[in-house]
Design an enzyme around this catalytic site. Structure first.
Site, PDB file in Angstrom:
ATOM      1  N   CYS A  50      41.473  22.770  41.496  1.00 28.17           N
ATOM      2  CA  CYS A  50      43.065  22.500  41.859  1.00 28.17           C
ATOM      3  C   CYS A  50      43.608  23.939  42.603  1.00 28.17           C
ATOM      4  O   CYS A  50      42.842  24.860  42.373  1.00 28.17           O
ATOM      5  CB  CYS A  50      43.796  22.621  40.648  1.00 28.17           C
ATOM      6  N   ALA A  51      44.529  23.841  43.348  1.00 32.87           N
ATOM      7  CA  ALA A  51      45.337  24.866  44.069  1.00 32.87           C
ATOM      8  C   ALA A  51      45.701  25.710  43.121  1.00 32.87           C
ATOM      9  O   ALA A  51      45.811  27.202  43.416  1.00 32.87           O
ATOM     10  CB  ALA A  51      46.257  24.386  44.784  1.00 32.87           C
TER      11      ALA A  51
END
Length: 177
Positions: A50-51
């Protein structure tokens, strides 16, 4: 997507507390929230691809800062938003190599919907909160109440989060009933 606004939940009587929950540990064995009875703990649904994954570093710092005072934490890897590795072994290796994680971490669990882990179902029943993305945070007070919830964009070392932890750690431990 995620919001940085915390949902502050009013303190309620002990009758509707979350009780204790058990998470299967990614390291083997179990993580029992009973070990933090009377103290605050944070549960964060995580994802390695995930970012927001870089938050692992600050989650570890948060845990390191307050654990000696009794603060607990559980990182809960989840693929609910299709951003987690396929196996617990990959997650464990990734977190160790990239973030030197030693905070409690569960095996991969479901955090939303009918198959959600009982902790997340209890949080929803008590506060209405359901993770909307990875790295959502749930702070549980020493009295078993959800103190606040935050979306992914709230950083683990933000003052709004650390102030609540510090305030809760300064409270006397309530008697066990």
């Amino acid at each position: 997507m995620a919001t940085s606004i915390a949902t502050i939940v009013p303190r309620l009587g002990g009758a509707s507390d979350l009780g204790t929950h058990i998470f299967p540990s990614i390291y083997g064995g179990l993580i029992d929230t009973k070990q933090w009875q009377g103290k605050p703990y944070l549960v964060v649904n995580t994802a390695s691809q995930c970012a927001f994954t870089k938050q692992y570093a600050d989650l570890q710092k948060l845990y390191d800062t307050y654990r000696s005072a009794g603060f607990g934490m559980v990182a809960v890897p989840s693929d609910d938003f299709n951003q987690e590795f396929d196996s617990n072994a990959e997650i464990k290796s990734y977190c160790a190599l990239n973030y030197d994680i030693d905070m409690p971490m569960s095996e991969t669990l479901v955090v939303t919907g009918a198959q959600a882990h009982p902790f997340f179902k209890a949080v929803h029943a008590q506060s209405g909160f359901v993770p909307k993305w990875n790295f959502n945070k749930v702070l549980v007070g020493g009295n078993g109440q959800v103190l606040a919830t935050w979306g992914a964009s709230t950083r683990p070392l933000s003052q709004k989060l650390t102030r609540l932890i510090e305030a809760e750690l300064s409270q006397p431990i309530p008697p066990i009933q």
